[in-house]
Motif scaffolding. Structure first.
Motif, short mmCIF file in Angstrom:
data_model
loop_
_atom_site.label_atom_id
_atom_site.label_comp_id
_atom_site.label_asym_id
_atom_site.label_seq_id
_atom_site.Cartn_x
_atom_site.Cartn_y
_atom_site.Cartn_z
N ASP A 81 41.65 70.44 32.05
CA ASP A 81 42.17 70.88 30.75
C ASP A 81 41.31 71.93 30.08
N VAL A 82 40.01 71.93 30.36
CA VAL A 82 39.08 72.86 29.71
C VAL A 82 38.47 73.76 30.78
N PRO A 83 38.71 75.06 30.71
CA PRO A 83 38.14 75.95 31.72
C PRO A 83 36.62 76.04 31.60
N GLU A 84 35.96 76.13 32.73
CA GLU A 84 34.50 76.24 32.85
C GLU A 84 33.76 75.07 32.20
N GLN A 85 34.36 73.89 32.25
CA GLN A 85 33.67 72.67 31.84
C GLN A 85 33.58 71.77 33.05
N TYR A 86 32.40 71.22 33.30
CA TYR A 86 32.15 70.46 34.51
C TYR A 86 31.61 69.07 34.18
N TYR A 87 31.84 68.13 35.10
CA TYR A 87 31.30 66.79 35.00
C TYR A 87 30.45 66.51 36.24
N THR A 88 29.32 65.86 36.06
CA THR A 88 28.44 65.53 37.18
C THR A 88 29.03 64.34 37.93
N LEU A 89 29.19 64.50 39.23
CA LEU A 89 29.74 63.42 40.06
C LEU A 89 28.65 62.44 40.45
N LYS A 90 29.04 61.18 40.60
CA LYS A 90 28.09 60.15 41.00
C LYS A 90 27.83 60.17 42.50
N GLU A 91 28.83 60.60 43.27
CA GLU A 91 28.69 60.63 44.73
C GLU A 91 29.10 62.00 45.25
N LYS A 92 28.58 62.34 46.43
CA LYS A 92 28.92 63.61 47.05
C LYS A 92 30.40 63.61 47.44
N PRO A 93 31.15 64.64 47.03
CA PRO A 93 32.57 64.68 47.38
C PRO A 93 32.78 65.04 48.85
N THR B 242 28.65 63.77 30.54
CA THR B 242 28.13 64.94 31.25
C THR B 242 29.11 66.10 31.17
N ALA B 243 29.75 66.28 30.06
CA ALA B 243 30.63 67.44 29.90
C ALA B 243 29.75 68.67 29.70
N LEU B 244 29.60 69.47 30.74
CA LEU B 244 28.72 70.63 30.73
C LEU B 244 29.52 71.91 30.80
N ARG B 245 29.07 72.91 30.11
CA ARG B 245 29.66 74.25 30.21
C ARG B 245 28.84 75.06 31.20
N LYS B 246 29.43 76.10 31.74
CA LYS B 246 28.73 76.97 32.68
C LYS B 246 27.48 77.56 32.02
N LEU B 247 27.56 77.87 30.73
CA LEU B 247 26.43 78.42 29.99
C LEU B 247 25.24 77.46 30.02
N GLU B 248 25.50 76.17 29.84
CA GLU B 248 24.42 75.19 29.86
C GLU B 248 23.80 75.07 31.26
N ILE B 249 24.62 75.15 32.28
CA ILE B 249 24.11 75.07 33.64
C ILE B 249 23.26 76.31 33.95
N ASP B 250 23.68 77.47 33.45
CA ASP B 250 22.93 78.71 33.67
C ASP B 250 21.60 78.74 32.94
N MET B 251 21.40 77.83 31.98
CA MET B 251 20.12 77.77 31.25
C MET B 251 18.97 77.32 32.15
N ILE B 252 19.27 76.66 33.24
CA ILE B 252 18.23 76.17 34.15
C ILE B 252 17.75 77.33 35.01
N LYS B 253 16.47 77.64 34.92
CA LYS B 253 15.87 78.77 35.64
C LYS B 253 14.70 78.29 36.50
#
Length: 120
Positions: free
Chosen positions: A84-96, A37-48
């Motif tokens: 290590d990578v700016p604006e890259q996110y991972y989906t968490l399995k549980e609420k932090p 689930t290595a997502l970039r902010k751009l990919e997350i912004d694709m959801i409208k």
């Protein structure tokens, strides 16, 4: 001479393969994040608003939380940012414990997004 070139080329190819396979990767055995689930902010912004559930899950993966309320089905993705990578996110399995980054989507009965709330 040919033996030296053969040995040198073999060593170079082995070093090349080792360097390609190592690097900053998500730990597959991690219990905190969903794998792959290595997502970039751009990919997350694709959801409208208006997009379907299939596209949403194809881009974001499995949601962290899912609930049903009178407005529809609410799905929430909590994210952790890669150090290590700016604006890259991972989906968490549980609420932090402290919610810093999330995407909250509300779906109607036809699985179309009707509302979007996020903080990245």
């Amino acid at each position: 001479m040919i033996k030296k070139l053969l040995i040198l080329s073999t060593l170079a190819s082995v070093l090349f393969l080792v360097s390609c396979t190592s690097g900053n990767k998500v730990q597959a055995g991690s219990t905190k994040v969903h794998p792959h689930t290595a997502l970039r902010k751009l990919e997350i912004d694709m959801i409208k608003v208006g997009d379907g559930l299939v596209k949403t899950e194809a881009v974001l993966g499995k949601s962290t939380e899912k609930s049903i309320d009178p407005s529809g089905t609410v799905m929430v993705w909590y994210f952790a940012e890669d150090r290590d990578v700016p604006e890259q996110y991972y989906t968490l399995k549980e609420k932090p414990d402290t919610v810093e980054k999330f995407l909250k989507l509300t779906f109607d009965p036809k699985n179309k997004i009707t509302a979007k709330d996020f903080k990245l």
